[in-house]
Design an enzyme around this catalytic site. Structure first.
Site, PDB file in Angstrom:
ATOM      1  CG  PHE A  63      14.988 -14.296 -35.839  1.00  0.00           C
ATOM      2  CD1 PHE A  63      16.341 -14.606 -35.872  1.00  0.00           C
ATOM      3  CD2 PHE A  63      14.272 -14.334 -37.026  1.00  0.00           C
ATOM      4  CE1 PHE A  63      16.966 -14.946 -37.075  1.00  0.00           C
ATOM      5  CE2 PHE A  63      14.884 -14.667 -38.222  1.00  0.00           C
ATOM      6  CZ  PHE A  63      16.244 -14.975 -38.245  1.00  0.00           C
ATOM      7  CG  ASP A  64       8.946 -12.058 -37.253  1.00  0.00           C
ATOM      8  OD1 ASP A  64       9.067 -10.941 -37.788  1.00  0.00           O
ATOM      9  OD2 ASP A  64       7.996 -12.824 -37.482  1.00  0.00           O
ATOM     10  CE  LYS A  65      14.517  -6.459 -31.853  1.00  0.00           C
ATOM     11  NZ  LYS A  65      14.335  -6.469 -30.399  1.00  0.00           N
ATOM     12  CG  ASN A 110      20.495  -7.356 -28.339  1.00  0.00           C
ATOM     13  OD1 ASN A 110      19.705  -6.427 -28.161  1.00  0.00           O
ATOM     14  ND2 ASN A 110      20.330  -8.540 -27.755  1.00  0.00           N
ATOM     15  NE  ARG A 111      25.479  -0.029 -27.623  1.00  0.00           N
ATOM     16  CZ  ARG A 111      26.743  -0.457 -27.737  1.00  0.00           C
ATOM     17  NH1 ARG A 111      27.177  -1.459 -26.996  1.00  0.00           N
ATOM     18  NH2 ARG A 111      27.573   0.148 -28.571  1.00  0.00           N
ATOM     19  N   GLY A 113      17.392  -2.085 -27.861  1.00  0.00           N
ATOM     20  CA  GLY A 113      16.470  -1.183 -27.155  1.00  0.00           C
ATOM     21  C   GLY A 113      15.071  -1.172 -27.747  1.00  0.00           C
ATOM     22  CG  ASN A 141       8.497 -10.708 -25.928  1.00  0.00           C
ATOM     23  OD1 ASN A 141       8.542  -9.533 -25.575  1.00  0.00           O
ATOM     24  ND2 ASN A 141       9.287 -11.636 -25.427  1.00  0.00           N
ATOM     25  CG  ASN A 172      10.849  -8.737 -22.668  1.00  0.00           C
ATOM     26  OD1 ASN A 172      11.521  -9.078 -21.696  1.00  0.00           O
ATOM     27  ND2 ASN A 172      11.387  -8.318 -23.795  1.00  0.00           N
ATOM     28  CB  SER A 175      14.851  -6.342 -22.800  1.00  0.00           C
ATOM     29  OG  SER A 175      14.297  -7.375 -23.573  1.00  0.00           O
ATOM     30  CG  ASN A 177      19.690  -3.687 -24.445  1.00  0.00           C
ATOM     31  OD1 ASN A 177      20.765  -3.523 -23.893  1.00  0.00           O
ATOM     32  ND2 ASN A 177      19.412  -4.781 -25.152  1.00  0.00           N
ATOM     33  CB  THR A 178      13.876  -0.917 -21.852  1.00  0.00           C
ATOM     34  OG1 THR A 178      13.787  -1.246 -23.239  1.00  0.00           O
ATOM     35  CG2 THR A 178      12.805   0.103 -21.516  1.00  0.00           C
ATOM     36  CE  LYS A 213      13.294 -13.843 -23.365  1.00  0.00           C
ATOM     37  NZ  LYS A 213      13.408 -13.719 -24.825  1.00  0.00           N
ATOM     38  CG  ASN A 242      15.648 -11.110 -22.324  1.00  0.00           C
ATOM     39  OD1 ASN A 242      16.467 -10.960 -23.250  1.00  0.00           O
ATOM     40  ND2 ASN A 242      14.457 -10.566 -22.344  1.00  0.00           N
ATOM     41  CB  SER A 315      22.727 -16.675 -30.501  1.00  0.00           C
ATOM     42  OG  SER A 315      22.295 -15.613 -29.702  1.00  0.00           O
TER      43      SER A 315
HETATM   44  C1  LIG Z   1      19.682  -9.471 -31.504  1.00  0.00           C
HETATM   45  C2  LIG Z   1      18.775  -9.961 -30.408  1.00  0.00           C
HETATM   46  C3  LIG Z   1      17.580  -9.293 -30.164  1.00  0.00           C
HETATM   47  C4  LIG Z   1      16.741  -9.746 -29.152  1.00  0.00           C
HETATM   48  N1  LIG Z   1      15.543  -9.096 -28.936  1.00  0.00           N
HETATM   49  C5  LIG Z   1      14.697  -9.558 -27.986  1.00  0.00           C
HETATM   50  C6  LIG Z   1      13.435  -8.964 -27.793  1.00  0.00           C
HETATM   51  O1  LIG Z   1      13.034  -8.045 -28.498  1.00  0.00           O
HETATM   52  N2  LIG Z   1      12.648  -9.452 -26.791  1.00  0.00           N
HETATM   53  C7  LIG Z   1      13.024 -10.502 -25.994  1.00  0.00           C
HETATM   54  O2  LIG Z   1      12.263 -10.902 -25.114  1.00  0.00           O
HETATM   55  N3  LIG Z   1      14.220 -11.110 -26.186  1.00  0.00           N
HETATM   56  C8  LIG Z   1      15.050 -10.669 -27.154  1.00  0.00           C
HETATM   57  N4  LIG Z   1      16.248 -11.289 -27.352  1.00  0.00           N
HETATM   58  C9  LIG Z   1      16.632 -12.406 -26.452  1.00  0.00           C
HETATM   59  C10 LIG Z   1      16.274 -13.762 -27.036  1.00  0.00           C
HETATM   60  O3  LIG Z   1      14.895 -13.923 -27.181  1.00  0.00           O
HETATM   61  C11 LIG Z   1      16.819 -14.896 -26.135  1.00  0.00           C
HETATM   62  O4  LIG Z   1      16.197 -14.814 -24.879  1.00  0.00           O
HETATM   63  C12 LIG Z   1      18.324 -14.814 -25.942  1.00  0.00           C
HETATM   64  O5  LIG Z   1      18.953 -14.388 -27.131  1.00  0.00           O
HETATM   65  C13 LIG Z   1      18.922 -16.158 -25.538  1.00  0.00           C
HETATM   66  O6  LIG Z   1      18.752 -17.113 -26.556  1.00  0.00           O
HETATM   67  P1  LIG Z   1      19.934 -17.530 -27.566  1.00  0.00           P
HETATM   68  O7  LIG Z   1      21.139 -17.760 -26.710  1.00  0.00           O
HETATM   69  O8  LIG Z   1      19.457 -18.748 -28.256  1.00  0.00           O
HETATM   70  O9  LIG Z   1      20.134 -16.372 -28.483  1.00  0.00           O
HETATM   71  C14 LIG Z   1      17.109 -10.868 -28.364  1.00  0.00           C
HETATM   72  C15 LIG Z   1      18.305 -11.536 -28.644  1.00  0.00           C
HETATM   73  C16 LIG Z   1      19.132 -11.100 -29.646  1.00  0.00           C
HETATM   74  C17 LIG Z   1      20.415 -11.849 -29.920  1.00  0.00           C
END
Ligand SMILES: Cc1cc2nc3c(=O)[nH]c(=O)nc-3n(C[C@H](O)[C@H](O)[C@H](O)COP(=O)(O)O)c2cc1C
Length: 353
Positions: A63-65, A110-111, A113, A141, A172, A175, A177-178, A213, A242, A315
């Protein structure tokens, strides 16, 4: 909640999901968010790793990258914010569009990346806040750049740069997408990676708790391996989980065919069952952060009883708006009292006892 549900939410939903998110970040940065006056119910207060959490509910990573808005997020009533994923070098991430809503399913795909502004920008933000006497629990993270060949060096750089400022660190490796990142969850690689980052952390002035994670899509033996390595290396916590690359056949929205990680409501059951299993596999001895599909107090409570010491969401905030932390905390406090608990700590892993 009404303003978000009837005005701001629908307006943001007219925009592409990523643009709406950027706008939300700007609003938070400029101070356009509701003021929360009441502290969470004291029943929600807990201590973990020497840190104090006023409520177990935090904001999940992504959320707050770039560590731009963690302070306003704390002011919305979250007990902590996990910033990042940050990689050593700034990178643009995948081609757009790369973030999709599934409104009928209350989900997202989301992808992105690991699009982020890199370690220098991120560290400056956290450093400035910390110098100004900012207080609150801020998780960091850490990820790896897509083009880095070496599996471990980016994580080591992240740990070296950020140990002094992080309330806790997250490695982490989950994810989707990497390319190749999730392979780091295999037993041998994970052990080597954790040994390297633990060594790096040991050289810093401060040694924050170190967490991993994990993905929800691991096989039974891969899941066992993560638990075994976590125990062997003595890490401080595991975040479960994740996003998933699976697509449950209940999904309705046409965006279900998009590639990437699925989050939100459709992830709730899988991630909670994995959480329950990880609690069992680690004998309840390693603190777990439960994340995936939490959108109300009952789901928050279910994760805690399944074994989560802390919980996070991403989300559901997009679907419900900025008052979600206050609403979930209130519901959770009510549920705890209703079951006769006098402190949140008593309910952690209650399903197993
Ligand atoms: C748009 C988006 C971007 C995300 N980016 C990251 C990320 O950069 N690093 C990470 O560890 N998880 C990332 N996540 C995963 C979330 O931290 C979380 O593990 C996942 O969305 C499940 O939680 P939720 O169902 O409450 O969204 C992302 C999720 C979303 C929806």
């Amino acid at each position: 909640m009404k303003f978000y549900a009837s005005i701001l939410g629908p307006l943001l939903f007219c925009l592409d999901a990523e643009r709406a998110h950027q706008l939300g970040l700007i609003a938070l940065k400029l101070g356009f968010y509701p003021t929360i006056r009441k502290a969470p119910d004291p029943i929600l207060k807990s201590r973990l790793w020497g840190l104090e959490f006023l409520t177990p509910l935090g904001v999940a990573a992504g959320f707050d990258k770039n560590a731009d808005v963690f302070d306003p997020l704390l002011k919305l009533g979250f007990g902590f914010v996990e910033t990042g994923t940050v990689t050593p070098k700034a990178q643009a991430g995948n081609e757009k569009p790369r973030m999709f809503r599934l409104p009928e399913d209350l989900g997202f795909i989301n992808r992105l990346g690991f699009n982020n502004k890199g370690l220098e920008y991120y560290t400056n933000n956290i450093m400035r806040w910390s110098k100004q006497g900012g207080s609150g629990v801020i998780g960091v993270n850490i990820g790896k750049n897509t083009n880095t060949k070496d599996d471990f060096s980016d994580f080591v750089s992240g740990v070296i740069a950020l140990s002094d400022y992080a309330s806790y660190l997250v490695i982490n490796i989950s994810s989707p997408n990497t390319p190749g990142l999730r392979n780091l969850q295999s037993r041998v690689k994970l052990k080597k990676l954790l040994d390297s980052v633990i060594l790096a952390r040991g050289k810093a002035n401060k040694q924050p708790p170190l967490l991993v994670k994990m993905a929800p899509d691991l096989s039974v033996s891969e899941t066992n391996d993560v638990a075994e390595v976590a125990k062997e290396t003595n890490i401080d916590g595991i975040i479960v989980s994740n996003t998933t690359v699976e697509r449950p056949n209940t999904l309705k929205n046409k965006n279900k065919f998009e590639k990437g990680g699925l989050s939100g409501e459709p992830l709730f059951t899988t991630s909670t069952e994995l959480l329950r299993n990880m609690y069992h596999l680690t004998g309840g001895k390693i603190p777990l952060i439960g994340v995936g599909g939490i959108s109300n107090g009952a789901q928050a409570y279910e994760k805690i009883k399944a074994g989560a010491s802390l919980i996070q969401l991403y989300s559901a905030m997009v679907y419900q708006g900025p008052k979600i932390a206050v609403i979930i905390s209130k519901e959770l406090a009510w549920l705890l009292k209703n079951d006769g608990f006098t402190s949140i700590s008593q309910a952690i892993g209650a399903d197993h006892h």
